[in-house]
Design a protein around this motif. Structure first.
Motif: not given
Length: 258
Positions: A95-100, A187-201, A222-224
């Motif tokens: 949830v937090c990743q999608h918000i970010a 949760l079973g149907n959750a899809q990933a957020a584009d975490i490469d776009a996250i730049s906050v600490p 962490g690498q992404r």
């Protein structure tokens, strides 16, 4: 401490200062964050029971990660929170990743415990099957809780911390069977957020015995994510705050002070 009901969600609010919004995982509640309250002192701490979890009402329609994102942001809007640090555990980290990613202007940092981008394909059938099992009611929820205690916390925690074991078991058993089933389907149907776009600490904390968020997968996250730091706790499973409260407090306090 003040508890408010905001849009059928139970929300606990503590303290003053810059906001920290806490989003629990599957089978969790606002109490998932109680062990980490010391590290968050000096902030306005907002702990939300997600739709269908804890004391919050079951949603009228089907639950999804998207509806959880909307629910969290509605709480923030109601409380006048334009920007915050977001803390997540397990499903709450998704949830937090999608918000970010969707609302980067609202996020100043992410502290994610037991993080995952989404369930691996091999795990999805088991999560969805758990939703069907939960339909068996209270007896089924006890069986689910006992299975989680056996698989999702470390052998050290089971042997040395009976109170932590009881907290995990009680957290799951106190869920509404229907609400828990809806959360499993989300949760079973959750899809990933584009975490490469996250730049906050971003702080990523997992345990060396966490089968839901294995250290290797968290290191890959962490690498992404730019500006991220990965911490792997020894002798710890998936319920990091319950199993290793002192270590989690130290890492979160260091992260927030930076």
């Amino acid at each position: 401490m003040a508890t408010q009901i905001i849009g059928n969600l139970a929300v606990e609010i503590d303290g003053d200062g810059d906001a920290i919004v806490c989003v629990h995982g599957l089978g969790g509640t606002s109490n998932s964050w109680t062990p980490l309250m010391p590290a968050m002192q000096g902030h306005r701490i907002v702990r939300i029971d997600l739709p269908g979890s804890g004391r919050s009402a079951n949603p009228p329609g089907e639950l999804s990660i998207a509806t959880m994102v909307d629910a969290v942001l509605r709480v923030c809007d109601q409380l006048g929170i334009d920007k915050a640090q977001f803390c997540g555990h397990s499903m709450g980290t998704i949830v937090c990743q999608h918000i970010a990613v969707q609302h980067p202007e609202r996020v100043s940092g992410l502290a994610l415990f037991g993080p995952l981008v989404c369930p691996p394909e091999a795990a999805r059938p088991n999560i969805l099957a758990r939703a069907e099992k939960a339909a068996g009611g209270l007896a089924a929820m006890q069986e689910i809780a006992d299975a989680i205690v056996g698989a999702a916390i470390s052998k050290e925690t089971r042997a040395q911390q009976p109170a932590a074991v009881a907290l995990v078991r009680e957290s799951v058993m106190r869920q509404s069977p229907e609400g828990y089933a809806q959360s499993c389907r989300a949760l079973g149907n959750a899809q990933a957020a584009d975490i490469d776009a996250i730049s906050v600490p971003t702080l990523l904390v997992t345990g060396d015995q966490d089968g839901v968020a294995p250290a290797q997968a968290v290191q890959a996250m962490g690498q992404r994510i730019r500006n991220s730091r990965v911490v792997v706790l020894d002798g710890c499973g998936h319920w990091t705050a319950f199993e290793k409260p002192a270590e989690c407090n130290a890492e979160l306090e260091k992260f927030l002070s930076a």
